[in-house]
Design a protein around this motif. Structure first.
Motif, PDB file in Angstrom:
ATOM      1  N   GLU A  33       0.806  -1.215   0.000  1.00  0.00           N
ATOM      2  CA  GLU A  33       0.000   0.000   0.000  1.00  0.00           C
ATOM      3  C   GLU A  33       0.840   1.267   0.000  1.00  0.00           C
ATOM      4  O   GLU A  33       0.543   2.220  -0.691  1.00  0.00           O
ATOM      5  CB  GLU A  33      -0.917  -0.026   1.222  1.00  0.00           C
ATOM      6  CG  GLU A  33      -2.043   0.970   1.181  1.00  0.00           C
ATOM      7  CD  GLU A  33      -3.002   0.710   2.325  1.00  0.00           C
ATOM      8  OE1 GLU A  33      -2.869   1.399   3.351  1.00  0.00           O
ATOM      9  OE2 GLU A  33      -3.846  -0.183   2.202  1.00  0.00           O
ATOM     10  N   SER A  34       1.902   1.288   0.763  1.00  0.00           N
ATOM     11  CA  SER A  34       2.676   2.516   0.910  1.00  0.00           C
ATOM     12  C   SER A  34       4.152   2.194   1.110  1.00  0.00           C
ATOM     13  O   SER A  34       4.487   1.278   1.859  1.00  0.00           O
ATOM     14  CB  SER A  34       2.166   3.305   2.115  1.00  0.00           C
ATOM     15  OG  SER A  34       3.004   4.383   2.391  1.00  0.00           O
ATOM     16  N   PRO A  35       5.034   2.969   0.480  1.00  0.00           N
ATOM     17  CA  PRO A  35       6.461   2.731   0.730  1.00  0.00           C
ATOM     18  C   PRO A  35       6.878   3.139   2.144  1.00  0.00           C
ATOM     19  O   PRO A  35       7.908   2.728   2.634  1.00  0.00           O
ATOM     20  CB  PRO A  35       7.155   3.593  -0.318  1.00  0.00           C
ATOM     21  CG  PRO A  35       6.167   4.633  -0.676  1.00  0.00           C
ATOM     22  CD  PRO A  35       4.817   3.994  -0.516  1.00  0.00           C
ATOM     23  N   TRP A  36       6.074   3.947   2.806  1.00  0.00           N
ATOM     24  CA  TRP A  36       6.393   4.406   4.166  1.00  0.00           C
ATOM     25  C   TRP A  36       5.856   3.463   5.231  1.00  0.00           C
ATOM     26  O   TRP A  36       6.064   3.679   6.411  1.00  0.00           O
ATOM     27  CB  TRP A  36       5.804   5.791   4.410  1.00  0.00           C
ATOM     28  CG  TRP A  36       6.294   6.793   3.425  1.00  0.00           C
ATOM     29  CD1 TRP A  36       5.603   7.302   2.374  1.00  0.00           C
ATOM     30  CD2 TRP A  36       7.581   7.399   3.377  1.00  0.00           C
ATOM     31  NE1 TRP A  36       6.377   8.179   1.685  1.00  0.00           N
ATOM     32  CE2 TRP A  36       7.597   8.261   2.277  1.00  0.00           C
ATOM     33  CE3 TRP A  36       8.717   7.280   4.164  1.00  0.00           C
ATOM     34  CZ2 TRP A  36       8.719   9.005   1.945  1.00  0.00           C
ATOM     35  CZ3 TRP A  36       9.828   8.021   3.829  1.00  0.00           C
ATOM     36  CH2 TRP A  36       9.816   8.868   2.742  1.00  0.00           C
ATOM     37  N   SER A  37       5.146   2.394   4.831  1.00  0.00           N
ATOM     38  CA  SER A  37       4.523   1.514   5.816  1.00  0.00           C
ATOM     39  C   SER A  37       5.542   0.743   6.650  1.00  0.00           C
ATOM     40  O   SER A  37       5.237   0.306   7.739  1.00  0.00           O
ATOM     41  CB  SER A  37       3.582   0.534   5.129  1.00  0.00           C
ATOM     42  OG  SER A  37       4.301  -0.308   4.263  1.00  0.00           O
TER      43      SER A  37
END
Length: 63
Positions: A33-37
């Motif tokens: 979903e997100s590279p920051w997850s």
């Protein structure tokens, strides 16, 4: 959102352990979903502090 503290409604185990198919699917979805997850909240706060300091330094030099 990090998934290290989420609890699966299907098996009541932590999602990051991936004990059941629902956990594994949720873990995969959150990772994609997100590279920051993958970053924990402390790392995000530190990154934000560095960014604010860089902007403040840049503003001070141009003024």
């Amino acid at each position: 959102m990090t998934y290290d503290r989420l609890v699966c409604a299907n098996c009541a185990a932590p999602v990051n352990e991936g004990r059941c198919p629902v956990c594994r699917a949720s873990r995969e979805r959150l990772q994609q979903e997100s590279p920051w997850s993958g970053l924990n909240p402390v790392a995000l706060i530190a990154l934000l502090a560095v960014l604010i300091a860089a902007v403040a330094l840049l503003a001070h030099q141009t003024a």
